[in-house]
Design an enzyme around this catalytic site. Structure first.
Site, PDB file in Angstrom:
ATOM      1  CB  ILE A  39     -10.337  -6.049  20.142  1.00  0.00           C
ATOM      2  CG1 ILE A  39     -10.704  -7.311  19.874  1.00  0.00           C
ATOM      3  CG2 ILE A  39     -10.670  -5.026  19.110  1.00  0.00           C
ATOM      4  CD1 ILE A  39     -12.187  -7.552  19.659  1.00  0.00           C
ATOM      5  CB  THR A  40      -5.476  -2.202  19.464  1.00  0.00           C
ATOM      6  OG1 THR A  40      -5.764  -2.241  18.016  1.00  0.00           O
ATOM      7  CG2 THR A  40      -4.538  -3.050  19.818  1.00  0.00           C
ATOM      8  N   GLY A  41      -8.208  -0.636  20.394  1.00  0.00           N
ATOM      9  CA  GLY A  41      -9.248   0.253  20.411  1.00  0.00           C
ATOM     10  C   GLY A  41     -10.744  -0.380  20.203  1.00  0.00           C
ATOM     11  CG  ASN A  43     -12.288   2.632  23.283  1.00  0.00           C
ATOM     12  OD1 ASN A  43     -11.442   2.290  22.711  1.00  0.00           O
ATOM     13  ND2 ASN A  43     -12.834   3.836  23.368  1.00  0.00           N
ATOM     14  CB  SER A  44     -15.569   3.523  20.294  1.00  0.00           C
ATOM     15  OG  SER A  44     -14.218   3.569  19.669  1.00  0.00           O
ATOM     16  N   GLY A  45     -16.888   1.928  18.198  1.00  0.00           N
ATOM     17  CA  GLY A  45     -16.875   1.602  16.811  1.00  0.00           C
ATOM     18  C   GLY A  45     -16.602   0.260  16.338  1.00  0.00           C
ATOM     19  CE1 TYR A 192      -6.539   6.501   9.001  1.00  0.00           C
ATOM     20  CE2 TYR A 192      -7.858   6.410   6.872  1.00  0.00           C
ATOM     21  CZ  TYR A 192      -7.624   6.068   8.017  1.00  0.00           C
ATOM     22  OH  TYR A 192      -8.476   4.968   8.399  1.00  0.00           O
TER      23      TYR A 192
END
Length: 308
Positions: A39-41, A43-45, A192
């Site tokens: 899973i990239t990212g 570490n949060s959310g 975005y």
């Protein structure tokens, strides 16, 4: 009369808020024992909540992010919440293509399996540039994950049936790609939006080129979640968005449900290349279903990241 209008308006607002915050939960109980998830990212959310859910199902989960200190803290939390030691972290900076290549080399040497890749990390509406000279949103949200997925694709095929889940957003509908200016970096919201549209095209083309090879691909809109993306903005803006998010947005745990659904559900496996919202397939605008544009973006991306 004024009181009546006020009551009616309050009731309407309550119903709208209730509808906006209503989200489905993944009820599929499939286990993932022996499976490896990246899973990239994570570490949060949403990424962290998805990690907790998948570790609880028996998977070995590796979270990849650029901040080692935050990753170590997240790993400790995931272990505590899941009562499992089956989680680790690796350093990855999606804003640097060399970092992506180095990460993939280390991952393939260290890990013999990759069953589920979740392209979760994302850069919000900011005007900045990656180390390779791409607009930050397009470079991180699309190109970084494009290169990562392609370099790990052989391992995904070896471990088939495997899955790639890519997070996008419903605001894709407000922009179209301009192939004369893929590196557009003028208005943050539009920058975005284009990167999120690119995520959808990427997921569709990935499904096309891996058809019959045991790899399925899904684009997920997790809903608008309460997260820390506002950290890039001013104090006043953060305070305003905190109020808005508490009123209209869902928690990261709820937002992660469709990600988990696409990672485990046998029903989802029937819709490779699909766009999912609230744990079910959803419709896309016609321009976002253009196979010709998906292929054109894939070929352009290969050139941009020097994928040989």
């Amino acid at each position: 009369m004024y009181v009546l209008y006020t009551i009616i308006a309050s009731l309407v607002c309550f119903l709208v808020l209730k509808w906006m915050k209503k989200r489905r939960y993944c009820t599929d109980s499939k286990r993932l024992d022996g499976k490896t998830v990246l899973i990239t990212g994570g570490n949060s959310g949403i990424g962290k909540e998805a990690a907790v859910a998948l570790v609880n199902r028996g998977a070995r989960v590796i979270i990849a992010c650029r901040d080692v200190e935050k990753a170590e803290k997240a790993v400790r939390e995931i272990k505590f919440r899941s009562h499992s030691l089956n989680v680790a972290h690796m350093e990855l900076d999606l804003a640097n293509l060399r970092s992506v290549r180095d990460f993939c080399k280390k991952f393939l040497q260290a890990e013999k399996r990759l069953d589920i890749l979740i392209n979760n990390a994302g850069m919000p509406s900011v005007l900045d540039w990656t180390d390779d000279g791409f607009s930050m949103c397009f470079g991180v949200n699309h190109l970084g994950h494009f290169l990562l997925t392609n370099l790990l694709l052989p391992r995904l095929k070896e471990c088939a049936p495997s899955r790639v889940v890519t997070l996008t957003c419903s605001i894709y509908k407000y922009q179209k790609l301009d192939f004369q200016d893929l590196n557009y970096n003028l208005l943050p919201f539009f920058t975005y939006s284009r990167s999120k549209l690119a995520n959808i095209y990427f997921s569709q083309e990935l499904a096309h080129i891996t058809e019959g090879k045991g790899v399925t691909s899904y684009a997920v809109h997790p809903g608008f979640v309460q997260s820390g993306w506002t950290c890039h903005y001013s104090f006043l803006f953060r305070m305003l968005m905190e109020v808005v998010m508490r009123m209209f947005f869902v928690s990261c745990e709820v937002g992660a449900q469709t990600v988990v659904y696409c990672a485990v559900s046998e029903e989802a496996a029937k819709h490779s290349g699909g766009y999912f919202v609230d744990c079910k397939p959803a419709n896309l605008r016609p321009f976002a279903r253009d196979a010709g544009v998906s292929k054109k973006l894939w070929e352009a991306s290969e050139r941009l990241v020097n994928l040989s």
